[in-house]
Design a protein around this motif. Structure first.
Motif, PDB file in Angstrom:
ATOM      1  N   ASP A  47       0.806  -1.222   0.000  1.00 52.48           N
ATOM      2  CA  ASP A  47       0.000   0.000   0.000  1.00 52.48           C
ATOM      3  C   ASP A  47       0.840   1.273   0.000  1.00 52.48           C
ATOM      4  O   ASP A  47       0.300   2.360  -0.142  1.00 52.48           O
ATOM      5  CB  ASP A  47      -0.936   0.027   1.213  1.00 52.48           C
ATOM      6  N   GLY A  48       2.137   1.135   0.204  1.00 55.82           N
ATOM      7  CA  GLY A  48       2.950   2.333   0.225  1.00 55.82           C
ATOM      8  C   GLY A  48       4.416   2.026   0.432  1.00 55.82           C
ATOM      9  O   GLY A  48       4.819   0.875   0.589  1.00 55.82           O
ATOM     10  N   PHE A  49       5.177   3.090   0.454  1.00 59.49           N
ATOM     11  CA  PHE A  49       6.633   2.994   0.548  1.00 59.49           C
ATOM     12  C   PHE A  49       7.149   4.283   1.169  1.00 59.49           C
ATOM     13  O   PHE A  49       6.642   5.366   0.862  1.00 59.49           O
ATOM     14  CB  PHE A  49       7.221   2.808  -0.858  1.00 59.49           C
ATOM     15  N   ALA A  95       0.773   5.075  -1.597  1.00 54.70           N
ATOM     16  CA  ALA A  95       1.341   6.329  -1.088  1.00 54.70           C
ATOM     17  C   ALA A  95       2.846   6.207  -0.944  1.00 54.70           C
ATOM     18  O   ALA A  95       3.361   5.186  -0.481  1.00 54.70           O
ATOM     19  CB  ALA A  95       0.724   6.679   0.259  1.00 54.70           C
ATOM     20  N   VAL A  96       3.534   7.248  -1.340  1.00 54.75           N
ATOM     21  CA  VAL A  96       4.971   7.351  -1.118  1.00 54.75           C
ATOM     22  C   VAL A  96       5.147   8.420  -0.043  1.00 54.75           C
ATOM     23  O   VAL A  96       4.673   9.548  -0.183  1.00 54.75           O
ATOM     24  CB  VAL A  96       5.726   7.726  -2.402  1.00 54.75           C
ATOM     25  N   LEU A  97       5.803   8.025   1.038  1.00 59.78           N
ATOM     26  CA  LEU A  97       5.980   8.913   2.177  1.00 59.78           C
ATOM     27  C   LEU A  97       7.406   9.412   2.280  1.00 59.78           C
ATOM     28  O   LEU A  97       8.351   8.696   1.946  1.00 59.78           O
ATOM     29  CB  LEU A  97       5.619   8.173   3.475  1.00 59.78           C
ATOM     30  N   LYS A  98       7.554  10.629   2.758  1.00 61.31           N
ATOM     31  CA  LYS A  98       8.870  11.168   3.086  1.00 61.31           C
ATOM     32  C   LYS A  98       9.323  10.503   4.378  1.00 61.31           C
ATOM     33  O   LYS A  98       8.497   9.961   5.125  1.00 61.31           O
ATOM     34  CB  LYS A  98       8.779  12.681   3.288  1.00 61.31           C
ATOM     35  N   PRO A  99      10.609  10.544   4.699  1.00 63.65           N
ATOM     36  CA  PRO A  99      11.071   9.946   5.954  1.00 63.65           C
ATOM     37  C   PRO A  99      10.339  10.499   7.186  1.00 63.65           C
ATOM     38  O   PRO A  99      10.185   9.805   8.187  1.00 63.65           O
ATOM     39  CB  PRO A  99      12.561  10.294   5.986  1.00 63.65           C
TER      40      PRO A  99
END
Length: 163
Positions: free
Chosen positions: A61-63, A107-111
């Protein structure tokens, strides 16, 4: 035929072209940059070599950016071995994706946990896995040209590989 099945031939073709380009990255120029703000030749080539892994990431679902550290390559053979491994696992991941899941958000998340971008898997598949890789591959052709490295054919002849 599933959507992914229609993408796999394009994936295979783009990965073959990308490998031909990565084969020409000279290890003795890994630290070279065209500008102080640019990535080094090795950083750019490594990023390109890691992008095929998105085929596996899209199963989830994301990274989170930076959650996986790319290896530092000692030579071009190491870079190619990692690329080949990523292409294989990325393609296998893609082949497992079913059409029903392609409309679900990824979703691609920032750190920091903040959303960097999100969208349906189907659009990210083309945007990240193909278009983003092709964009950076184009940058790499400029880097290699500036280093006087002969360029292989990608979509047609080059000054180094005429018709």
């Amino acid at each position: 035929m599933s959507f992914v099945e229609t993408i796999l031939p394009e994936f295979d073709s783009e990965m073959a072209s990308t490998r031909r380009l990565l084969e020409r990255v000279p290890a003795d120029r890994f630290a070279w940059k065209p500008h102080a703000k640019s990535r080094s030749l090795l950083e750019l080539a490594t990023h390109i070599g890691e992008l095929p892994r998105w085929g596996m990431r899209l199963e989830k679902d994301g990274f989170t950016i930076g959650s996986e550290k790319a290896p530092v390559h000692a030579n071009t053979a190491d870079l190619l071995a990692r690329f080949d491994e990523n292409v294989k696992s990325g393609r296998e991941g893609l082949a497992r994706i079913e059409d029903e899941s392609l409309s679900r958000d990824f979703a691609v998340l920032k750190p920091s946990g903040e959303v960097f971008f999100h969208g349906p898997r189907q659009s990210l598949l083309r945007t990240i896995l193909v278009s983003h890789l092709v964009h950076h591959r184009g940058q790499l052709t400029v880097y290699l040209r500036l280093c006087d490295v002969p360029l292989p054919s990608i979509y047609g002849p080059t000054a180094d590989v005429p018709m």
